[in-house]
Scaffold this motif. Structure first.
Motif, PDB file in Angstrom:
ATOM      1  N   VAL A 154       0.955  -1.193   0.199  1.00  0.00           N
ATOM      2  CA  VAL A 154      -0.024   0.105   0.040  1.00  0.00           C
ATOM      3  C   VAL A 154       0.859   1.206  -0.117  1.00  0.00           C
ATOM      4  N   GLY A 155       1.880   1.127   0.824  1.00  0.00           N
ATOM      5  CA  GLY A 155       2.803   2.339   0.881  1.00  0.00           C
ATOM      6  C   GLY A 155       3.396   2.672  -0.532  1.00  0.00           C
ATOM      7  N   LEU A 156       3.799   1.410  -1.220  1.00  0.00           N
ATOM      8  CA  LEU A 156       4.534   1.427  -2.578  1.00  0.00           C
ATOM      9  C   LEU A 156       3.574   2.252  -3.234  1.00  0.00           C
ATOM     10  N   MET A 157       2.335   1.904  -3.356  1.00  0.00           N
ATOM     11  CA  MET A 157       1.148   2.475  -4.315  1.00  0.00           C
ATOM     12  C   MET A 157       0.936   3.853  -3.931  1.00  0.00           C
ATOM     13  N   GLN A 158       1.397   4.354  -2.819  1.00  0.00           N
ATOM     14  CA  GLN A 158       1.235   5.717  -2.623  1.00  0.00           C
ATOM     15  C   GLN A 158       2.335   6.550  -2.739  1.00  0.00           C
ATOM     16  N   ALA A 159       3.507   6.200  -2.839  1.00  0.00           N
ATOM     17  CA  ALA A 159       4.996   6.671  -3.178  1.00  0.00           C
ATOM     18  C   ALA A 159       4.723   7.521  -4.334  1.00  0.00           C
ATOM     19  N   ARG A 160       5.403   8.595  -4.122  1.00  0.00           N
ATOM     20  CA  ARG A 160       5.439   9.633  -5.527  1.00  0.00           C
ATOM     21  C   ARG A 160       6.898   9.924  -5.609  1.00  0.00           C
ATOM     22  N   ALA A 161       8.006   9.724  -4.879  1.00  0.00           N
ATOM     23  CA  ALA A 161       9.306   9.921  -5.195  1.00  0.00           C
ATOM     24  C   ALA A 161      10.085   8.920  -6.000  1.00  0.00           C
ATOM     25  N   ASP A 162      10.885   9.228  -6.748  1.00  0.00           N
ATOM     26  CA  ASP A 162      11.594   8.119  -7.675  1.00  0.00           C
ATOM     27  C   ASP A 162      12.300   6.955  -7.060  1.00  0.00           C
ATOM     28  N   TRP A 163      12.689   7.283  -5.744  1.00  0.00           N
ATOM     29  CA  TRP A 163      13.406   6.379  -5.083  1.00  0.00           C
ATOM     30  C   TRP A 163      12.742   6.173  -3.794  1.00  0.00           C
ATOM     31  N   ILE A 164      12.772   4.543  -3.478  1.00  0.00           N
ATOM     32  CA  ILE A 164      12.060   4.119  -2.133  1.00  0.00           C
ATOM     33  C   ILE A 164      12.984   3.591  -1.122  1.00  0.00           C
ATOM     34  N   ALA A 165      12.707   4.241  -0.061  1.00  0.00           N
ATOM     35  CA  ALA A 165      13.467   3.596   1.135  1.00  0.00           C
ATOM     36  C   ALA A 165      12.693   3.027   2.419  1.00  0.00           C
ATOM     37  N   TYR A 166      13.035   2.005   3.105  1.00  0.00           N
ATOM     38  CA  TYR A 166      12.246   1.644   4.340  1.00  0.00           C
ATOM     39  C   TYR A 166      12.617   1.821   5.542  1.00  0.00           C
ATOM     40  N   ALA A 167      11.636   2.085   6.426  1.00  0.00           N
ATOM     41  CA  ALA A 167      11.881   2.356   7.998  1.00  0.00           C
ATOM     42  C   ALA A 167      11.202   1.605   8.806  1.00  0.00           C
TER      43      ALA A 167
END
Length: 254
Positions: A154-167
């Protein structure tokens, strides 16, 4: 650094924290602090900003180097940091503050509440209303508990930036977490995923190894907490496998 293990290789390292060393009276700046991003935890951009304000001649000389110029653009690399959570009201505020205090400022924090029943949502809205209002924090609440894989997707579908990081909502990342990623991205623009090693704060042991030193199929040596990838990879190869209950991080990284 306060509160780290004595075996932590970043302690007492003048190259790792050049701005701290300079402010403590060290009269020099090692060249590798500008040319090797992994050696400079303050970040090349932040170091160049300091030089521009305090030592303009050194700054101008450094900017004649093409590799330094390229790393100057690290501030433009943007991240969506995905943080799933479930009933972590008592500790999530520390995890959120650790992300919000990043030296790298081009990011959004996407918190996916996986159906918490302990008023996590209320606590986050109480403590961080301005960040939610501004969009720095995107809070998504799921109606029921569906598991960490679905929550991250769900977070990935909401993401707007070009790069993904996880916390994780029970961990605290260091303030140069995203800066390290941003500089690594620019250091080798052909790569679409980057990762680092991480430190066990209790033992001081450093965990992880270079990608070429091991077969990722045979065993995982990359922790999701120090892994970043282009958002489009999730479209090309798929997101987290929601059918899995274990080894989900390893599966995604493969």
């Amino acid at each position: 650094l306060v509160g780290v293990h004595e075996n932590d290789p970043t302690t007492r390292n003048l190259t790792a924290l050049p701005l701290y060393a300079i402010n403590q009276g060290l009269p020099l700046l090692k060249v590798k602090a500008l040319l090797q991003p992994a050696m400079n935890l303050n970040g090349t951009c932040e170091t160049l900003d300091w030089l521009e304000q305090n030592e303009p001649e050194i700054h101008n000389s450094a900017m004649l180097n093409f590799d330094v110029q390229r790393l100057r653009d690290a501030a433009k690399v943007s991240f969506s940091v995905i943080m799933p959570t479930y009933n972590r009201r008592k500790c999530i505020s520390r995890a959120i503050r650790a992300v919000l205090t990043q030296t790298h400022r081009s990011f959004e924090l996407i918190i996916v509440d996986d159906g918490s029943t302990d008023n996590t949502e209320k606590e986050v809205h109480r403590l961080f209303p301005d960040e939610i209002e501004s969009g720095r924090i995107v809070y998504v609440r799921l109606e029921r508990n569906v598991g960490v894989c679905k929550a991250r997707n769900v977070g990935l579908m909401q993401a707007r930036a070009d790069w993904i990081a996880y916390a994780d909502s029970d961990n605290e990342v260091r303030p140069y977490f995203l800066s390290m990623f941003a500089h690594a991205v620019l250091q080798d623009p052909s790569k679409d995923a980057v990762y680092g090693r991480f430190i066990n704060v209790k033992s001081g042991s450093v965990i992880g190894r270079p990608f070429g030193d091991g077969d990722i199929i045979q065993g995982n040596y990359i922790d999701l907490g120090v892994f970043s990838h282009k958002r489009e990879l999730a479209t090309r190869f798929g997101c987290f496998d929601e059918a899995l209950r274990r080894l989900v991080d390893w599966d995604l990284i493969i």
